[in-house]
Design an enzyme around this catalytic site. Structure first.
Site, PDB file in Angstrom:
ATOM      1  N   GLY B 207       0.823  -1.213   0.000  1.00  0.00           N
ATOM      2  CA  GLY B 207       0.000   0.000   0.000  1.00  0.00           C
ATOM      3  C   GLY B 207       0.848   1.250   0.000  1.00  0.00           C
ATOM      4  N   GLU B 229       5.509  -3.215   1.001  1.00  0.00           N
ATOM      5  CA  GLU B 229       5.622  -2.972  -0.434  1.00  0.00           C
ATOM      6  C   GLU B 229       4.873  -1.677  -0.732  1.00  0.00           C
ATOM      7  OE1 GLU B 229       6.767  -5.186  -3.160  1.00  0.00           O
ATOM      8  OE2 GLU B 229       7.931  -6.268  -1.655  1.00  0.00           O
ATOM      9  N   CYS B 264       1.885   0.378  -8.700  1.00  0.00           N
ATOM     10  CA  CYS B 264       3.003   0.892  -7.909  1.00  0.00           C
ATOM     11  C   CYS B 264       4.262   1.102  -8.729  1.00  0.00           C
ATOM     12  CB  CYS B 264       3.307  -0.063  -6.757  1.00  0.00           C
ATOM     13  SG  CYS B 264       3.509  -1.762  -7.278  1.00  0.00           S
TER      14      CYS B 264
END
Lengths: 498, 495
Positions: B207, B229, B264
Site C-alpha cells: 500500500g 511494499e 506501484c
C-alpha cells in the site's frame, strides 16, 4: 573536535568543548554524513578495504588498552577479551577482506522466455547512512562487528556505544577518531537523551543490540521514517541435557558457555538447563566438580570471572536468588560480594517454572535446572515460552536430536556444545520472535547493510505487440501463454489451439 | 464492512468482525493449528498450492468479472497480470519447494573442528497479509503463496476499496483452501486496526507510506518483522538516439496499460532533454491514438479511476495553477463514470503538485533538462522510488544509471517487466519499502533461517576452559583466527 556527551570522559583534552548532543546536533550530524555519502567515495572497493584495514589496525595496535578498558568496565578476564572481543573481530575483518570483492559483484540471474530477449542481475548497493547502537557486555565486539559490516557494504556509520561500559565507550570514540575516515564514520557517546536524539533522525538502517524493551522503542522510532532495522536481542537460551552422554565434556562446555562468557552476561549464554529427574543429581555433581576445577574453592576471588556490570544488575540478580520460590534450591554457590559486584557461579535445582528466575532472561551467573520425567517433554517446555536467541542440546540419541532441531524454534541451535555457532561466519547470527529480527556475521553482515537492487536489461529488438491495446482475444490468449512461460503453451496459443 | 450475497452463518463466521477480541481469538486459533504441525509437511503445502492453482483456473471468469466491477479493469489485464502471474507463482513454488525446504549445508572451519553446520528454513508461524486495491487478486494471493510455501498459517485482509474482489476472495478461499489454516478477514480501518493489535509472526503490507508507518509502529509493539511494499514516483529517463516508437509503446504499456496508471511501478513521470521532448510528445500522441482511439474516455481497454476520492485527487493535480497550459494531450474527464483520459503534460515545474506526490493515475508529466545526465540528480533529490526506467543505447549512460540510481528495481529499455522475472527480488528501498518477494524471495520472506551447528563429544580442547593461562590465550587466539600456521606457531610457543 567537538566532543558530545553528558558524561565526563577520562583523558579528555583540556579546552575541548562539551555540548549536549540534542536533536539539532543529531540532525546536523546526519545531514553531514549524507552529504559525505553523496560524494560517492564509500562506493569504491579501495575505500572500503582501507577502512576495514584501518579498523583492524586500531584494534590490533591497541589490544592492551582494550583489555584494560574491559577490565575496568566488567573485570573481564584478559583471555576473554583477547579471544572473544579482539579475536572474533579480527576474524570478521579477515573474512571481509578476503570476500568483499566477491560480495560486491552483481549476481546474474536467469530470465525466462516471458521477457526474451533480456538479461537480469541483482546489484548490491549501500543503504546510505546507518546507525549502530551497541551493548555493554561485549562492548568492543558488538560495536565494531556491525560497524565493519556497514563499512564493507559502503555505508556511512554512526556508532552509539553503551554508556554502561564507559571505558570501552570512551576508547572506541578515541580509536575511531584517530584511525577512521571521520567524514563517514563517527561515534556519539551518551545515554538515553543522546540515543533519543539519534533515534529521531531518518536513518537508512538501524542496527540495535540489546533488550526487547528498548528494541521496541527503536523499532517504533524507525517506523516513523520507514527505516529497516536489525534487532539483536536475547531470551532464555535453554540447554537440554539427555542421559547416555559424556557428562564431563557436556558440563565443561556448559560452564564455558555460561560463566566463561562474561560470567553469564551474554545473549547466548545457557540460561537454564532442562534434564530428567534421574539425570539431574549426576549433572549437579559433575557441574560442582568441574566448576571447582575451573574456578577453585573460592570463586568470588577468581580472576577468571567477570564481575556483575553494575549495582542495578547486581540488585536484579540478588532478587532472583531471594525469591521465596527458590529458597532451598541452591545446590552450589550463591555467594555474593556487593562491594566488588561479584556473584559466585550458582546452580539451582528443581526451580518452579513460575519462579522469578524462570520469568526473565537471567544474564548472570545463576544456572537453574528444571527437571522433567521424560526428556522429550523439554521441547514443550521450551516452546511454551518466547523464542530464545539460542537453544542447546546434549544427546547421543539421533532421533531426539532430529526432533529437537525440527521443533525448537530459536535464532540458532547447537548440538553437543554451547555458544560456538557465534564463530561460524557462514551461519547467520540473529534471533526470531522476541529474540530479534535480521541477522549478521560473514556475508550476512554485508547483506544486512545492503539493498539488493533488481535490474532487468531489455533491448529494443523483439517487441511483441501483444502487450499493446487495442486488446483482442488473440492477444489475450497469447499473453496468457507467454506469461506462463512454456514453449508448448506459446506454440499452442500461436496456432489458436488454446 | 462489505457484504456478500451468500448469507449462511458459516460464511458470516468466516467474514468480517469488528473488534480486537475476535481478532485475538482468530490468532489464538491459528496458533493452535500451527502448533499442531499441520502446515510443516511438504504434502500439506503442495496440496494448498495446487488448490490455489485450481481456483485460479476454474474461477477465472468470476475473477475477471470482479475486477471489472471494482475498477473496470480490461479482461486482458486481469488475465495477463493478475491471473497468469499468479499461476506462474504457483508453478514456480510447486517446482522449487522441495529444494527451498532443504536445509543448506555450510562450511565450518578449523575453529570448531570437528563440526558440521546447516541453515534450516522454518515457518515463522501465524502471518498477516494486508493487500491493496489496484491488483487486488494478485497482491492478495501472491504473498499468500509465499506464506503457504514457507509453512505458515495465514490471515488475509483484502482491500475494502475493491469490494467485489474482496468478497470473491472470501468465497473462493473458503471453498478451495484449508480453512483451519488460511482465513480471510474483510473490512476497513476498524477491522485492520483490530488485526494490527495482535501479535503476528510477520506482517506483509502492500500500500502507501502513510499506512505503512502505522503498520510498522503496530508491529514494533510485538517485535513483529514486516515487509512493506510501497510506492513512489517511478521516473523514466528518455535519451535520444533510441527506437522512439518502441520506447513510447513500452512507456504507454507500463503506464496506461497497467490499470490506467494505478500501479506501484507505473512510470510516474518522464525526464528528457529540452531538445528531444517535442519528438517524444509527438510519438506519445501518435501511439496513444493507435492504442485507445480518438475517444479514449470510451475505450474499453482502460481501467477507470477506482473511486471518487482518487478522482478528486487527480483532478486537483490537473487544476493546479502551476500546470495550467502544460497539458499537451488528453485532460478529458467524465466524473459520472470515474474516467480520466490518458493525459500528457510538458515542462511542469518541479514544485507543482503533480511532481510532489505519487500520481497513481493516467497523468504523465514530462520534465525537461538541458543535459540528460542532470536527470540523475533530479531523481536522487527525491525519495527512492519503487522502480526507475531508462531508455538509451548509450552504454556509459546506462552504466551510470544502474550505478547511481537507487530504487527498488531498475529496467533498461522497458517498463514494469521486472515484475515478471521471479529470480529478481521485488521490493522497495527507503520510502518505497522494506523487504521483497517473488519466487524464492517469497519463501524467504515468510521463513526463519535457523542456524544449526553440530558438534561431537570428541575433540574437546581444554584451552577453552579456566583456569586461564597465557598459553591458553595464545592458542585460542590462533584457533579463532583459523589459520593453520597460526595454530602451529601457537602450539609451539612461537606467538
Amino acid at each position: 573536535m567537538l566532543v558530545y556527551g553528558t558524561i565526563t570522559m577520562a583523558g579528555a583534552e583540556s579546552g575541548s568543548q562539551k555540548k549536549v548532543f540534542d536533536a539539532e546536533a543529531a540532525s546536523f550530524l546526519v545531514k553531514e554524513l549524507r552529504e559525505s555519502f553523496g560524494s560517492g567515495r564509500t562506493r569504491s572497493y579501495e575505500w572500503r578495504v582501507s577502512q576495514v584495514k584501518a579498523l583492524l589496525k586500531a584494534v590490533v595496535e591497541n589490544e592492551d588498552q582494550i583489555v584494560d578498558a574491559l577490565r575496568s568496565d566488567l573485570a573481564k578476564p584478559p583471555l576473554e577479551t583477547v579471544v572473544y572481543e579482539v579475536g572474533m573481530f579480527k576474524n570478521s575483518c579477515e573474512v571481509i577482506l578476503k570476500e568483499l570483492k566477491h560480495w560486491m559483484v552483481p549476481e546474474k540471474v536467469k530470465t525466462s522466455i516471458s521477457t526474451f530477449p533480456s538479461s537480469a542481475e541483482i546489484v548490491p548497493e549501500p543503504l546510505g547512512v546507518v546507525l549502530v547502537i551497541s551493548a555493554w557486555n561485549y562492548p568492543i565486539l558488538l560495536s565494531l562487528d556491525p560497524v565493519v559490516g556497514a563499512i564493507a557494504a559502503g555505508n556511512a556509520v554512526v556508532l552509539k556505544p553503551s554508556e554502561i561500559a564507559p571505558a570501552s565507550s570512551s576508547l572506541l570514540a578515541k580509536l575511531i577518531e584517530k584511525y577512521m575516515d571521520n567524514s563517514f564514520i563517527r561515534v556519539v557517546e551518551g545515554a538515553v537523551d543522546e540515543t533519543t536524539a539519534l533515534l529521531q533522525q531518518k536513518w537508512d538502517k538501524i542496527f540495535y543490540t540489546g533488550n526487547g524493551k528498548v528494541g521496541r522503542i527503536v523499532m517504533t522510532a524507525a517506523a516513523k521514517h520507514l527505516t529497516p532495522v536489525v534487532l539483536e536481542l536475547g531470551g532464555k537460551s535453554p540447554v537440554v541435557v539427555d542421559s547416555n552422554i559424556n557428562l564431563k565434556v557436556a558440563a565443561r562446555r556448559i560452564i564455558s558457555g555460561k560463566w566463561g562468557l562474561n560470567n553469564g552476561q551474554a545473549c547466548i549464554s545457557p540460561d537454564y538447563i532442562i534434564t530428567t529427574k534421574d539425570c539431574a543429581p549426576k549433572l549437579v555433581d559433575v557441574l560442582k566438580t568441574e566448576l571447582e576445577n575451573c574456578y577453585g574453592k573460592n570463586p568470588l576471588e577468581s580472576e577468571d570471572l567477570s564481575r556483575i556490570v553494575s549495582s542495578n544488575h547486581f540488585a536484579r540478580l540478588s532478587k532472583l536468588l531471594n525469591d521465596d520460590k527458590v529458597s532451598g534450591k541452591i545446590a552450589y554457590g550463591g555467594e555474593k560480594d556487593e562491594k566488588k559486584l561479584r556473584i559466585a557461579p550458582t546452580v539451582l535445582l528443581d526451580v518452579p517454572q513460575d519462579s522469578l528466575i524462570m520469568g526473565e532472561e537471567i544474564f548472570g551467573p545463576l544456572l537453574p535446572i528444571i527437571t522433567v520425567n521424560k526428556v522429550e517433554e523439554s521441547i514443550d517446555v521450551i516452546n511454551s515460552g518466547s523464542k530464545p536467541l539460542a537453544a542447546y542440546i546434549f544427546t547421543n540419541n539421533k532421533k531426539f536430536k532430529e526432533q529437537f532441531v525440527k521443533n525448537v524454534s530459536a535464532g540458532g541451535l547447537l548440538v553437543n556444545d554451547t555458544v560456538l555457532h557465534l564463530v561460524v561466519h557462514t551461519l547467520p547470527f540473529g534471533g526470531v520472535g522476541e529474540s530479534g529480527m535480521g541477522a549478521y556475521h560473514g556475508k550476512f553482515s554485508f547483506d544486512a547493510f545492503t539493498h539488493k537492487k533488481a535490474v532487468l536489461y531489455r533491448s529494443f529488438a523483439g517487441d511483441a505487440s501483444l502487450r499493446y491495446p487495442p486488446y483482442t482475444d488473440t492477444k489475450l490468449r497469447l499473453m496468457k501463454a507467454l506469461i506462463g512461460g512454456s514453449i508448448i503453451g506459446i506454440i499452442r496459443a500461436l496456432f489458436g489451439w488454446s | 464492512m462489505s457484504t456478500s450475497t451468500d448469507k449462511t452463518t458459516s460464511e458470516e463466521e468466516k467474514r468480517a468482525f469488528v473488534d480486537a477480541e475476535a481478532a485475538s481469538l482468530l490468532v489464538k486459533e491459528l496458533r493452535g493449528t500451527f502448533a499442531s504441525g499441520k502446515t510443516r509437511g511438504y504434502q500439506w503445502r503442495v496440496s494448498q498450492l495446487k488448490a490455489l492453482a485450481k481456483l485460479i483456473v476454474e474461477r477465472e471468469q468470476e475473477i475477471v468479472d470482479a475486477l471489472r466491477n471494482d475498477i473496470a479493469k480490461p479482461p486482458l489485464e486481469t488475465v495477463a497480470y493478475e491471473i497468469a502471474m499468479l499461476k506462474n507463482s504457483c508453478k514456480v513454488a510447486l517446482k522449487e519447494l522441495k529444494h527451498w525446504m532443504t536445509p543448506e549445508k555450510v562450511k565450518t572451519s578449523i575453529t570448531t573442528f570437528p563440526s558440521s553446520a546447516e541453515i534450516v528454513p522454518e515457518p515463522l508461524g501465524v502471518v498477516l497479509i494486508i493487500s491493496a486495491w489496484n491488483y487486488p487478486f494478485l497482491l492478495s494471493l501472491d504473498p499468500v503463496i509465499g506464506a503457504i510455501a514457507a509453512g505458515n498459517t495465514v490471515v488475509l485482509k483484502p482491500s475494502e476499496i475493491a469490494p467485489a474482489t474482496s468478497s470473491l476472495m472470501v468465497k473462493l478461499l473458503g471453498d478451495y483452501m484449508d480453512n483451519s489454516c488460511i482465513r480471510v478477514v474483510e473490512g476497513a480501518v476498524d477491522e485492520t486496526s483490530a488485526l494490527l493489535q495482535q501479535k503476528w509472526d510477520k506482517i506483509f503490507y502492500t500500500g502507501n507510506g502513510r499506512v505503512a508507518r502505522i503498520v510498522m509502529a503496530a508491529a514494533a509493539k510485538h517485535l513483529t518483522p514486516v515487509v512493506l511494499e510501497l510506492g513512489g514516483k517511478s521516473p523514466v529517463v528518455v535519451d535520444s538516439n533510441i527506437n522512439l516508437k518502441v520506447a513510447t509503446r513500452r512507456i504507454i504499456a507500463g503506464k496506461w496499460g497497467c490499470n490506467n496508471g494505478q500501479a506501484c511501478i507505473s512510470p510516474d513521470y518522464i525526464i528528457t532533454t529540452k531538445d528531444y521532448a517535442p519528438k517524444l510528445v509527438d510519438a506519445l500522441k501518435a501511439e496513444l491514438e493507435t492504442f485507445y482511439g480518438k475517444n479514449p474516455l470510451e475505450s474499453k481497454d482502460l481501467s477507470r479511476i477506482v473511486n471518487s476520492n482518487h478522482f478528486a485527487r487527480l483532478t486537483k493535480l490537473l487544476d493546479d495553477d502551476k500546470v495550467s497550459g502544460k497539458i499537451v494531450y488528453g485532460g478529458k474527464k467524465d466524473e459520472s463514470k470515474l474516467k480520466i483520459s490518458p493525459t500528457v503534460l510538458l515542462d511542469v515545474p518541479r514544485d507543482s503538485l503533480i511532481m510532489t506526490e505519487e500520481i497513481f493515475g493516467p497523468l504523465l508529466p514530462i520534465l525537461t533538462v538541458d543535459k540528460l545526465e542532470e536527470s540523475f540528480d533530479v531523481i536522487n533529490s527525491g525519495p527512492k522510488p519503487l522502480a526507475a526506467y531508462i531508455f538509451t543505447t548509450n552504454k556509459k549512460l546506462k552504466e551510470q544509471f544502474v550505478g547511481t540510481i537507487s530504487a527498488g528495481g531498475l529496467v533498461v529499455n522497458d517498463t514494469t517487466l521486472h515484475l515478471a522475472v521471479h529470480t529478481l527480488p521485488f521490493g522497495g528501498v527507503g520510502e518505497s519499502g522494506v523487504g521483497s518477494y517473488h519466487g524464492k524471495f517469497s519463501f524467504d520472506a515468510f521463513s526463519h533461517k535457523k542456524a544449526v551447528l553440530y558438534r561431537s563429544f570428541i575433540g574437546d580442547a581444554p584451552i577453552r576452559y579456566p583456569p586461564y593461562t597465557n598459553t591458553k590465550m595464545r592458542l585460542l587466539k590462533a584457533l579463532i583466527g583459523g589459520g593453520i600456521l597460526g595454530i602451529i606457531r601457537a602450539l609451539f610457543g612461537w606467538s
